[in-house]
Design a protein around this motif. Structure first.
Motif, PDB file in Angstrom:
ATOM      1  N   SER A  32     -36.622 -27.920  22.413  1.00  0.00           N
ATOM      2  CA  SER A  32     -35.997 -27.968  20.881  1.00  0.00           C
ATOM      3  C   SER A  32     -36.246 -28.426  19.427  1.00  0.00           C
ATOM      4  O   SER A  32     -37.155 -28.920  19.430  1.00  0.00           O
ATOM      5  CB  SER A  32     -34.381 -29.160  21.403  1.00  0.00           C
ATOM      6  OG  SER A  32     -34.978 -30.253  21.114  1.00  0.00           O
ATOM      7  N   ASP A  36     -33.246 -28.450  12.761  1.00  0.00           N
ATOM      8  CA  ASP A  36     -33.108 -27.058  12.269  1.00  0.00           C
ATOM      9  C   ASP A  36     -31.642 -27.277  12.875  1.00  0.00           C
ATOM     10  O   ASP A  36     -30.792 -26.571  11.972  1.00  0.00           O
ATOM     11  CB  ASP A  36     -34.249 -26.597  11.645  1.00  0.00           C
ATOM     12  CG  ASP A  36     -35.037 -27.069  10.211  1.00  0.00           C
ATOM     13  OD1 ASP A  36     -34.396 -27.297   9.744  1.00  0.00           O
ATOM     14  OD2 ASP A  36     -35.923 -25.943  10.737  1.00  0.00           O
ATOM     15  N   GLY A  37     -31.365 -26.446  14.398  1.00  0.00           N
ATOM     16  CA  GLY A  37     -31.042 -25.798  14.425  1.00  0.00           C
ATOM     17  C   GLY A  37     -30.884 -24.095  13.914  1.00  0.00           C
ATOM     18  O   GLY A  37     -31.133 -24.190  13.803  1.00  0.00           O
ATOM     19  N   SER A  38     -29.653 -23.898  14.393  1.00  0.00           N
ATOM     20  CA  SER A  38     -28.838 -22.911  14.041  1.00  0.00           C
ATOM     21  C   SER A  38     -30.194 -21.366  15.002  1.00  0.00           C
ATOM     22  O   SER A  38     -30.583 -21.724  15.355  1.00  0.00           O
ATOM     23  CB  SER A  38     -29.207 -22.461  12.266  1.00  0.00           C
ATOM     24  OG  SER A  38     -28.657 -21.099  12.369  1.00  0.00           O
ATOM     25  N   SER A  39     -30.234 -20.955  13.934  1.00  0.00           N
ATOM     26  CA  SER A  39     -31.664 -19.311  14.542  1.00  0.00           C
ATOM     27  C   SER A  39     -33.022 -20.819  15.219  1.00  0.00           C
ATOM     28  O   SER A  39     -33.191 -21.304  13.791  1.00  0.00           O
ATOM     29  CB  SER A  39     -31.945 -18.138  13.380  1.00  0.00           C
ATOM     30  OG  SER A  39     -32.661 -19.127  12.774  1.00  0.00           O
ATOM     31  N   ASN A  40     -33.473 -19.893  16.661  1.00  0.00           N
ATOM     32  CA  ASN A  40     -34.780 -20.882  16.626  1.00  0.00           C
ATOM     33  C   ASN A  40     -34.417 -22.500  17.093  1.00  0.00           C
ATOM     34  O   ASN A  40     -34.941 -23.302  16.223  1.00  0.00           O
ATOM     35  CB  ASN A  40     -35.544 -20.425  15.737  1.00  0.00           C
ATOM     36  CG  ASN A  40     -35.776 -18.928  15.603  1.00  0.00           C
ATOM     37  OD1 ASN A  40     -36.372 -18.349  16.231  1.00  0.00           O
ATOM     38  ND2 ASN A  40     -36.099 -19.065  14.254  1.00  0.00           N
ATOM     39  N   GLY A  41     -33.590 -22.568  17.947  1.00  0.00           N
ATOM     40  CA  GLY A  41     -33.023 -23.896  17.552  1.00  0.00           C
ATOM     41  C   GLY A  41     -33.547 -24.380  18.951  1.00  0.00           C
ATOM     42  O   GLY A  41     -34.214 -25.299  19.207  1.00  0.00           O
ATOM     43  N   ASP A  56     -33.558 -18.718  21.482  1.00  0.00           N
ATOM     44  CA  ASP A  56     -32.281 -18.583  20.929  1.00  0.00           C
ATOM     45  C   ASP A  56     -31.715 -19.387  20.057  1.00  0.00           C
ATOM     46  O   ASP A  56     -31.840 -20.695  19.366  1.00  0.00           O
ATOM     47  CB  ASP A  56     -31.715 -19.145  22.132  1.00  0.00           C
ATOM     48  CG  ASP A  56     -32.294 -18.340  23.473  1.00  0.00           C
ATOM     49  OD1 ASP A  56     -31.640 -17.287  23.780  1.00  0.00           O
ATOM     50  OD2 ASP A  56     -32.903 -19.463  24.503  1.00  0.00           O
ATOM     51  N   ASN A  57     -30.071 -19.098  19.482  1.00  0.00           N
ATOM     52  CA  ASN A  57     -29.611 -19.929  18.524  1.00  0.00           C
ATOM     53  C   ASN A  57     -28.780 -21.170  19.180  1.00  0.00           C
ATOM     54  O   ASN A  57     -28.440 -20.893  19.922  1.00  0.00           O
ATOM     55  CB  ASN A  57     -28.835 -19.270  17.628  1.00  0.00           C
ATOM     56  CG  ASN A  57     -29.143 -17.368  16.458  1.00  0.00           C
ATOM     57  OD1 ASN A  57     -30.585 -17.980  16.700  1.00  0.00           O
ATOM     58  ND2 ASN A  57     -29.099 -16.910  16.477  1.00  0.00           N
ATOM     59  N   THR A  58     -28.997 -22.113  18.009  1.00  0.00           N
ATOM     60  CA  THR A  58     -27.739 -23.309  18.769  1.00  0.00           C
ATOM     61  C   THR A  58     -27.076 -23.893  17.361  1.00  0.00           C
ATOM     62  O   THR A  58     -27.178 -23.554  15.762  1.00  0.00           O
ATOM     63  CB  THR A  58     -28.684 -24.619  18.688  1.00  0.00           C
ATOM     64  OG1 THR A  58     -29.731 -24.924  17.494  1.00  0.00           O
ATOM     65  CG2 THR A  58     -29.382 -24.523  19.807  1.00  0.00           C
ATOM     66  N   PRO A  59     -25.884 -23.643  17.126  1.00  0.00           N
ATOM     67  CA  PRO A  59     -24.855 -24.423  15.973  1.00  0.00           C
ATOM     68  C   PRO A  59     -25.600 -25.325  15.058  1.00  0.00           C
ATOM     69  O   PRO A  59     -24.785 -25.546  14.023  1.00  0.00           O
ATOM     70  CB  PRO A  59     -23.983 -24.470  17.129  1.00  0.00           C
ATOM     71  CG  PRO A  59     -23.598 -25.325  17.901  1.00  0.00           C
ATOM     72  CD  PRO A  59     -25.116 -24.304  18.314  1.00  0.00           C
ATOM     73  N   TYR A  60     -25.642 -26.318  15.898  1.00  0.00           N
ATOM     74  CA  TYR A  60     -26.699 -27.357  15.075  1.00  0.00           C
ATOM     75  C   TYR A  60     -28.004 -27.741  15.155  1.00  0.00           C
ATOM     76  O   TYR A  60     -28.119 -27.278  16.531  1.00  0.00           O
ATOM     77  CB  TYR A  60     -25.493 -28.701  15.134  1.00  0.00           C
ATOM     78  CG  TYR A  60     -25.116 -28.771  16.447  1.00  0.00           C
ATOM     79  CD1 TYR A  60     -25.854 -29.856  17.054  1.00  0.00           C
ATOM     80  CD2 TYR A  60     -24.035 -28.071  16.743  1.00  0.00           C
ATOM     81  CE1 TYR A  60     -25.006 -29.519  18.380  1.00  0.00           C
ATOM     82  CE2 TYR A  60     -23.222 -28.821  17.925  1.00  0.00           C
ATOM     83  CZ  TYR A  60     -24.073 -29.725  18.550  1.00  0.00           C
ATOM     84  OH  TYR A  60     -23.105 -29.500  20.109  1.00  0.00           O
TER      85      TYR A  60
END
Length: 70
Positions: A32, A36-41, A56-60
C-alpha cells in the motif's frame, strides 16, 4: 527491495511511494501507498518477474494491514 543475502547489497527494488504494509501470496506482493491513497493507492507486484503488475485506486490513504480474500 530485494537484498543479496551474502552481503546485503541491493539486488533490485520497486518504485512504490510511501510503501507500508506488505502481503505476499505466491509470487505476488501487495503493497500500500499509506500516505497518498487515491490513484496508485495499492500496488500488485510480481516478485519473481520483478515488475509492477497493476495499481489500484483507493479513496484515501490505504490501511497498512493488507490481506486478500478468495
Amino acid at each position: 527491495m530485494a537484498l543479496n543475502t551474502r552481503n546485503l547489497a541491493t539486488r533490485y527494488q520497486f518504485d512504490v511511494p510511501n510503501a507500508h504494509g506488505v502481503y505476499a501470496l505466491g509470487r505476488r506482493l501487495y503493497v500500500s501507498n499509506i500516505a497518498d491513497g487515491s490513484s496508485n493507492g495499492l500496488y500488485t507486484l510480481d516478485a519473481q518477474g520483478r515488475h509492477i503488475i497493476d495499481t489500484d485506486n483507493t479513496p484515501y490513504g490505504a490501511p497498512h494491514n493488507i490481506t486478500t480474500t478468495p
